[in-house]
Design a protein around this motif. Structure first.
Motif, PDB file in Angstrom:
ATOM      1  N   ALA A  15       0.833  -1.207   0.000  1.00  0.00           N
ATOM      2  CA  ALA A  15       0.000   0.000   0.000  1.00  0.00           C
ATOM      3  C   ALA A  15       0.867   1.256   0.000  1.00  0.00           C
ATOM      4  CB  ALA A  15      -0.930  -0.004   1.208  1.00  0.00           C
ATOM      5  N   ILE A  16       1.935   1.246   0.809  1.00  0.00           N
ATOM      6  CA  ILE A  16       2.833   2.395   0.865  1.00  0.00           C
ATOM      7  C   ILE A  16       3.534   2.586  -0.476  1.00  0.00           C
ATOM      8  CG2 ILE A  16       4.920   3.313   1.938  1.00  0.00           C
ATOM      9  CD1 ILE A  16       4.072   1.975   4.532  1.00  0.00           C
ATOM     10  N   LEU A  17       3.967   1.483  -1.078  1.00  0.00           N
ATOM     11  CA  LEU A  17       4.629   1.564  -2.383  1.00  0.00           C
ATOM     12  C   LEU A  17       3.678   2.119  -3.443  1.00  0.00           C
ATOM     13  CD1 LEU A  17       7.101   0.945  -4.141  1.00  0.00           C
ATOM     14  CD2 LEU A  17       6.177  -1.367  -4.487  1.00  0.00           C
ATOM     15  N   PHE A  18       2.446   1.629  -3.438  1.00  0.00           N
ATOM     16  CA  PHE A  18       1.448   2.109  -4.389  1.00  0.00           C
ATOM     17  C   PHE A  18       1.188   3.600  -4.193  1.00  0.00           C
ATOM     18  CE2 PHE A  18      -2.949   3.034  -5.538  1.00  0.00           C
ATOM     19  CZ  PHE A  18      -2.989   2.573  -6.851  1.00  0.00           C
ATOM     20  N   PHE A  19       1.017   4.014  -2.936  1.00  0.00           N
ATOM     21  CA  PHE A  19       0.769   5.424  -2.631  1.00  0.00           C
ATOM     22  C   PHE A  19       1.946   6.280  -3.073  1.00  0.00           C
ATOM     23  CE2 PHE A  19       1.009   9.101   0.215  1.00  0.00           C
ATOM     24  CZ  PHE A  19      -0.268   9.639   0.049  1.00  0.00           C
ATOM     25  N   GLY A  20       3.159   5.798  -2.840  1.00  0.00           N
ATOM     26  CA  GLY A  20       4.337   6.562  -3.232  1.00  0.00           C
ATOM     27  C   GLY A  20       4.455   6.723  -4.737  1.00  0.00           C
TER      28      GLY A  20
END
Length: 300
Positions: A15-20
């Protein structure tokens, strides 16, 4: 079952990677681009100019006018949208389910109509100076002065656009407010009436506090929607945009694609600066609304 730190990281990492990748990286890239004088999307001959693009925008009358326009749309439009939404709540609350659902669907209907179709209805039918709806209506009522008003003239086009936009946007926010009101148990209203509450007191002392969380979300959504207003304005001015109807998003678009659209020079760096200002404006406005409307959650 309690997860350890490594497991938590493993679960939230996608999720963090996608958001970034989807949000943070484009935002930082836009901010970086805003510091350069870039003529086009080939990014050749980029010259570092620091904050010059920002200072240029903040001294450009048309960009400042666009900021004023979205503030007027937010304030005046917000009063109309939420005022009518609460009026619909009051009027439909006492109806049986079948007519209530029918009128709710009718209120929401304009929101599912294509933007171009809405604009065509209002510009070619409602505002048409030759036999349009308003001309016929005012002539029938004997209001000949109003019938002669040119609604698409430069001095009236902003307000004409605002009315048309509110007609299309009202349904979405009205349904949100009505849905929030329907979560209130009828027992609360019955108990309040037994205690002597009715009319305005019932509305302000019970309905508003009990749906305040829903109202806050709706106001934040309205704020973000208005700040990013683009498609409706562009459709309302398909050939040449009236200066009175500019919004920051439309101004950004014409800076970035000026050569393609109007034969003027592209200013990609300045467009990136405008996009950065819009991003900051959205974050600040949403934060202010959140803080001003912060209230302890009521349980029922």
């Amino acid at each position: 079952m309690q997860l350890d730190a490594k497991s938590l990281i493993l679960f939230i990492a996608p999720a963090i990677l996608f958001f970034g990748l989807i949000y943070v990286y484009p935002a930082l890239s836009t901010l970086s681009l805003s510091l350069f004088d870039v003529a086009n999307f080939s990014f050749t001959d980029a010259t570092f100019v620091g904050l010059q693009n920002f200072s240029s925008l903040m001294t450009t009358p048309l960009f400042l006018l666009s900021l004023r326009n979205i503030f007027v749309i937010w304030l005046v439009g917000g009063i109309v949208v939420f005022g009518l939404s609460f009026l619909f709540v009051a009027l439909l609350r006492t109806l049986p389910p079948w007519p209530r659902n029918f009128f709710r669907a009718a209120i929401f209907l304009p929101n599912i109509v294509n933007v171009v179709a809405i604009v065509t209805i209002w510009t070619q039918y409602v505002y048409n100076p030759r036999g349009g709806l308003l001309v016929g209506l005012f002539n029938a009522l004997g209001l000949t002065d109003l019938a002669r008003v040119q609604w698409m003239a430069p001095d009236m086009v902003f307000w004409a656009m605002l009315v048309a936009y509110l007609w299309g946007a009202l349904g979405w926010f009205a349904v949100i407010i009505m849905a929030g009101e329907e979560t209130i148990p009828t027992d609360i209203y019955e108990a309040a009436r037994l205690d002597g509450a009715k009319g305005a007191r019932l509305f302000f002392d019970f309905t508003i506090p009990l749906i305040f969380g829903v109202l806050k979300v709706a106001v934040v959504m309205w704020t973000v929607t208005v700040i990013n207003l683009f498609a409706f304005v562009k459709a309302f001015n398909p050939i040449a945009t009236s200066e009175q109807t500019y919004t920051p998003a439309l101004y950004l678009y014409e800076l970035a694609f000026g050569a393609t659209i109007s034969g003027g020079p592209q200013q990609v760096g300045k467009a990136a600066a405008a996009a950065t200002i819009l991003l900051v404006l959205v974050l600040v406005a949403a934060t202010i609304v959140e803080r001003l409307m912060r209230r302890e959650r009521l349980e029922y």
